[in-house]
Motif scaffolding. Structure first.
Motif, PDB file in Angstrom:
ATOM      1  N   CYS A 101      46.164  53.924 -47.327  1.00  0.00           N
ATOM      2  CA  CYS A 101      45.852  53.893 -45.895  1.00  0.00           C
ATOM      3  C   CYS A 101      46.343  55.139 -45.168  1.00  0.00           C
ATOM      4  CB  CYS A 101      46.531  52.672 -45.254  1.00  0.00           C
ATOM      5  SG  CYS A 101      46.142  51.121 -46.064  1.00  0.00           S
ATOM      6  N   ARG A 102      45.535  55.590 -44.253  1.00  0.00           N
ATOM      7  CA  ARG A 102      45.930  56.651 -43.337  1.00  0.00           C
ATOM      8  C   ARG A 102      46.539  55.946 -42.123  1.00  0.00           C
ATOM      9  NH1 ARG A 102      42.086  61.650 -41.937  1.00  0.00           N
ATOM     10  NH2 ARG A 102      43.585  62.825 -40.683  1.00  0.00           N
ATOM     11  N   VAL A 103      47.842  56.154 -41.909  1.00  0.00           N
ATOM     12  CA  VAL A 103      48.590  55.365 -40.938  1.00  0.00           C
ATOM     13  C   VAL A 103      49.214  56.265 -39.878  1.00  0.00           C
ATOM     14  CG1 VAL A 103      50.489  53.720 -40.649  1.00  0.00           C
ATOM     15  CG2 VAL A 103      49.104  53.670 -42.732  1.00  0.00           C
ATOM     16  N   LEU A 104      49.073  55.870 -38.633  1.00  0.00           N
ATOM     17  CA  LEU A 104      49.708  56.551 -37.512  1.00  0.00           C
ATOM     18  C   LEU A 104      50.990  55.796 -37.198  1.00  0.00           C
ATOM     19  CD1 LEU A 104      49.253  58.846 -35.488  1.00  0.00           C
ATOM     20  CD2 LEU A 104      48.162  57.181 -34.001  1.00  0.00           C
ATOM     21  N   LEU A 105      52.144  56.405 -37.468  1.00  0.00           N
ATOM     22  CA  LEU A 105      53.421  55.703 -37.354  1.00  0.00           C
ATOM     23  C   LEU A 105      54.017  55.709 -35.951  1.00  0.00           C
ATOM     24  CD1 LEU A 105      55.047  56.931 -40.678  1.00  0.00           C
ATOM     25  CD2 LEU A 105      53.987  54.712 -40.207  1.00  0.00           C
ATOM     26  N   GLY A 106      53.717  56.713 -35.168  1.00  0.00           N
ATOM     27  CA  GLY A 106      54.309  56.765 -33.826  1.00  0.00           C
ATOM     28  C   GLY A 106      55.770  57.157 -33.885  1.00  0.00           C
ATOM     29  N   ALA A 107      56.556  56.661 -32.919  1.00  0.00           N
ATOM     30  CA  ALA A 107      57.971  56.999 -32.834  1.00  0.00           C
ATOM     31  C   ALA A 107      58.800  56.055 -33.698  1.00  0.00           C
ATOM     32  CB  ALA A 107      58.438  56.920 -31.380  1.00  0.00           C
ATOM     33  N   PRO A 108      59.612  56.576 -34.594  1.00  0.00           N
ATOM     34  CA  PRO A 108      60.406  55.707 -35.467  1.00  0.00           C
ATOM     35  C   PRO A 108      61.615  55.102 -34.761  1.00  0.00           C
ATOM     36  CG  PRO A 108      60.876  58.001 -35.947  1.00  0.00           C
ATOM     37  CD  PRO A 108      59.781  57.996 -34.925  1.00  0.00           C
ATOM     38  N   ALA A 109      62.025  53.948 -35.232  1.00  0.00           N
ATOM     39  CA  ALA A 109      63.254  53.305 -34.782  1.00  0.00           C
ATOM     40  C   ALA A 109      64.016  52.894 -36.036  1.00  0.00           C
ATOM     41  CB  ALA A 109      62.953  52.093 -33.911  1.00  0.00           C
ATOM     42  N   ARG A 110      65.197  53.434 -36.235  1.00  0.00           N
ATOM     43  CA  ARG A 110      65.994  53.106 -37.420  1.00  0.00           C
ATOM     44  C   ARG A 110      66.917  51.936 -37.100  1.00  0.00           C
ATOM     45  NH1 ARG A 110      69.304  56.851 -39.971  1.00  0.00           N
ATOM     46  NH2 ARG A 110      70.267  57.259 -37.970  1.00  0.00           N
ATOM     47  N   THR A 111      67.035  51.008 -38.065  1.00  0.00           N
ATOM     48  CA  THR A 111      67.869  49.829 -37.878  1.00  0.00           C
ATOM     49  C   THR A 111      68.419  49.360 -39.220  1.00  0.00           C
ATOM     50  OG1 THR A 111      67.986  47.596 -36.953  1.00  0.00           O
ATOM     51  CG2 THR A 111      65.923  48.225 -38.030  1.00  0.00           C
ATOM     52  N   LYS A 112      69.526  48.620 -39.176  1.00  0.00           N
ATOM     53  CA  LYS A 112      70.074  47.998 -40.386  1.00  0.00           C
ATOM     54  C   LYS A 112      69.980  46.484 -40.313  1.00  0.00           C
ATOM     55  CE  LYS A 112      73.407  51.452 -41.857  1.00  0.00           C
ATOM     56  NZ  LYS A 112      74.821  51.726 -42.135  1.00  0.00           N
ATOM     57  N   ASP A 113      69.816  45.952 -39.093  1.00  0.00           N
ATOM     58  CA  ASP A 113      69.862  44.492 -38.929  1.00  0.00           C
ATOM     59  C   ASP A 113      68.629  43.892 -38.262  1.00  0.00           C
ATOM     60  OD1 ASP A 113      70.101  45.326 -36.326  1.00  0.00           O
ATOM     61  OD2 ASP A 113      72.134  44.566 -36.042  1.00  0.00           O
ATOM     62  N   ALA A 114      67.586  44.671 -38.074  1.00  0.00           N
ATOM     63  CA  ALA A 114      66.339  44.231 -37.458  1.00  0.00           C
ATOM     64  C   ALA A 114      66.471  43.882 -35.983  1.00  0.00           C
ATOM     65  CB  ALA A 114      65.729  43.046 -38.211  1.00  0.00           C
TER      66      ALA A 114
END
Length: 134
Positions: A101-114
């Protein structure tokens, strides 16, 4: 074969894989990906993609040795098999379906606990308008 255009890195566009069960393939082909029909994963209901095709192993299930005369139109995968394999009498044993798939991810958000953003602890992890991911 080349893609119709280069990936746009400014928009965080990339190529990822999505593995699924045979019963979902025709629906994805005809209607696209839809988080309302997706399973619930670690980060809530949604469509999940992976960089590594090995990650899809936990989501794919085998499409066992199909034969046209096995169950005919009563086979729930009949339409899928006709679309993908045409008038062939069978397909190889244990076919697994993975979309590239060709996917547009946008702005990432990093998390460890959701729930908490690592880079911005006071900000909501969830997109605008979503207050409860559960």
């Amino acid at each position: 074969r080349l893609l119709p255009a280069e990936l746009d890195t400014e928009l965080n566009e990339t190529m990822l894989v999505h593995g699924t069960a045979p019963e979902r393939v025709l629906q994805i082909i005809t209607q696209g990906f839809n988080e309302r029909f997706a399973g619930r994963g670690l980060f809530g209901q949604g469509v999940y993609y992976a960089e590594d095709v090995a990650k899809t192993d936990q989501y794919v299930t085998p499409d066992r040795d199909y034969r046209v005369n096995k169950e005919g139109e009563s086979d729930p995968l009949y339409d899928l098999h006709r679309l993908l394999y045409g008038d062939e009498k069978s397909h190889p044993k244990d076919v697994f379906y993975v979309f590239i798939c060709r996917v547009l991810l946008g702005a990432p958000a990093r998390t460890k606990d959701a729930t908490t953003q690592l880079d911005n602890p006071g900000a909501s992890l969830w997109s605008a308008g979503v207050t409860d991911p559960g």
